[in-house]
Design an enzyme around this catalytic site. Structure first.
Site, PDB file in Angstrom:
ATOM      1  N   ASP A  18       0.874  -1.166   0.000  1.00 20.99           N
ATOM      2  CA  ASP A  18       0.000   0.000   0.000  1.00 20.99           C
ATOM      3  C   ASP A  18       0.919   1.226   0.000  1.00 20.99           C
ATOM      4  O   ASP A  18       2.121   1.113   0.288  1.00 20.99           O
ATOM      5  CB  ASP A  18      -0.897  -0.018   1.243  1.00 20.99           C
TER       6      ASP A  18
ATOM      7  N   ASP B  89       0.057   5.310   0.775  1.00 21.09           N
ATOM      8  CA  ASP B  89      -0.073   6.335   1.809  1.00 21.09           C
ATOM      9  C   ASP B  89      -0.166   5.693   3.184  1.00 21.09           C
ATOM     10  O   ASP B  89      -1.015   4.842   3.428  1.00 21.09           O
ATOM     11  CB  ASP B  89      -1.320   7.189   1.542  1.00 21.09           C
TER      12      ASP B  89
END
Length: 419
Positions: free
Chosen positions: A12, A14
């Site tokens: 992932d 952010d």
């Protein structure tokens, strides 16, 4: 190191590699070292507004090497999914990322206010208007299939939370009552697209959100690593019951030995997903909770298989035959034999539980794709036969009643009428 246990690592963005516009301090050196050791990452994001090139540009700007081909956005996964189904005409609420992905996949993006469409695709759109949401709602009511790149309720911005794709989607679902198909995390299509992009193999998902990154991957039976540089913390694990395979302070734990990777509070090998010890979602993960030694053996066998396939593919037939013979002699034969016996003993011990899990998973997958199981088909056939018998009995009763009525009328009629 922990990363070596996996054939595919999905990151992932952010909260994992950066926060806002700044890199997480340990992310750039860790990613550089992983590449040096031959680990090829896949960058997985629910954000549908950016193109893979824009995502890669941002990563490079904060010191992380990235290629657009390593980026899988929810927009890209949506386009691939719809193209596999034959594409069509799509009315889009979304920005460049989703529009470009759909167009590149051969799907016609409709402009203006079309009267009909095959698809309504919803992603994050900072320029969405009442007019566009109204048009999308009307098209869904006229038969267009509703698909969302993701269902994130909010979009994190520098000045706070903005309405996300999920918020825009809710306008249409509230208006129409339609059930959307969602591609992004925590749903499986995005995860599967990322795994394909990474070349397959045993996956590890690295994320900072329990409700999307961790639970979504755990539903597939995949291993997960929660990093504490983003949204979720250790206290959230206890509060929610969503359990990662391992908890780590940051992504640098990927460079550590498996048993040390999580540091304080690591739960490697103790399960994954929501309420892992009494998991409501059967899967292979449950089979791993009780015997971590089996994991090591299974991983070892998988690596041997991969190495063998790669090696044999480069050998001449004569060399391949020679290699096969060597495995049936001496130490090679003993090692293969022991591994096979150990795996067989473990599988026999857990046969009933594994069978039950597989049956449950197969039924779940069949329902997901709209296919009835054999039991359901048999039940349906039984019900049809019952209805046919009931209908037959009714028909017989009607004929009998009709005959009795005819005979009664004949008996009571004058002789002239009976002639």
């Amino acid at each position: 190191m922990l990363a070596e246990r996996y054939g595919c690592i999905l990151f992932d963005l952010d909260g994992v590699l950066y926060r806002g516009e700044d890199a997480v301090p340990q992310a750039p050196p860790t990613m550089a070292e992983l590449r040096r050791r031959g680990v090829r990452p896949v960058f997985l994001t629910n954000n549908s507004s950016r193109t893979p090139r824009q995502v890669a540009d941002k990563l490079r700007a904060i010191g992380i090497e990235a290629d657009p081909a390593e980026v899988v956005t929810s927009a890209l996964a949506t386009a691939e999914l719809l193209a596999e189904r034959g594409g069509g005409r799509a009315f889009v609420i979304g920005q460049d990322g989703v529009r470009e992905a759909l167009t590149d996949a051969g799907i016609r993006v409709l402009e203006g206010e079309p009267e009909e469409a095959d698809l309504v695709v919803v992603g994050f759109d900072g320029g969405a208007t009442y007019r566009s949401l109204k048009r999308a709602s009307l098209l869904v009511q006229r038969g267009a299939r509703l698909v969302a790149t993701n269902a994130d309720a909010s979009y994190p911005a520098a000045d706070g939370l903005w309405p996300g794709a999920g918020a825009l989607l809710s306008v249409i679902t509230t208006t129409t009552g339609a059930e959307p198909e969602i591609v992004g995390k925590p749903f499986h299509p995005l995860f599967e697209a990322g795994r394909r992009r990474g070349g397959g193999g045993r996956p590890l998902v690295v994320g900072d959100r329990l409700d999307t990154d961790i639970e979504g991957a755990a539903r597939l039976g995949w291993d997960t690593m929660l990093v504490l540089t983003g949204v979720s913390g250790r206290e959230d694990v206890e509060r929610t019951g969503i359990r990662p395979t391992v908890i780590a302070e940051d992504v640098s734990a990927l460079l550590e030995a498996p048993r040390e990777a999580g540091g304080r509070g690591a739960i490697l090998g103790r399960g994954a997903g929501r309420d892992a010890e009494r998991d409501r979602t059967p899967g292979i993960e449950n089979a791993r909770i009780e015997d971590e030694g089996v994991i090591e053996m299974a991983v070892g066998l998988e690596q041997v298989r991969e190495y063998m396939e790669a090696a044999i593919g480069k050998l001449s037939p004569a060399k391949a035959q020679e290699l096969a013979k060597s495995l049936t002699k001496g130490q090679g034969r003993d090692q293969v034999s022991k591994a096979a016996k150990d795996l067989l003993a473990w599988s026999n011990k857990n046969k009933e539980r594994l069978t039950s899990m597989v049956q449950t998973e197969v039924k779940s997958q069949l329902k997901t794709i709209g296919v009835a199981s054999r039991d359901e088909v048999d039940a349906l056939r039984k019900r049809v036969r019952e209805l046919e018998r009931e209908q037959g009995k009714k028909s017989t009763r009607k004929r009998s009643t009709a005959k009795r009525s005819t005979a009664k009328r004949a008996a009571s009629s004058p002789p002239s009428e009976q002639a």
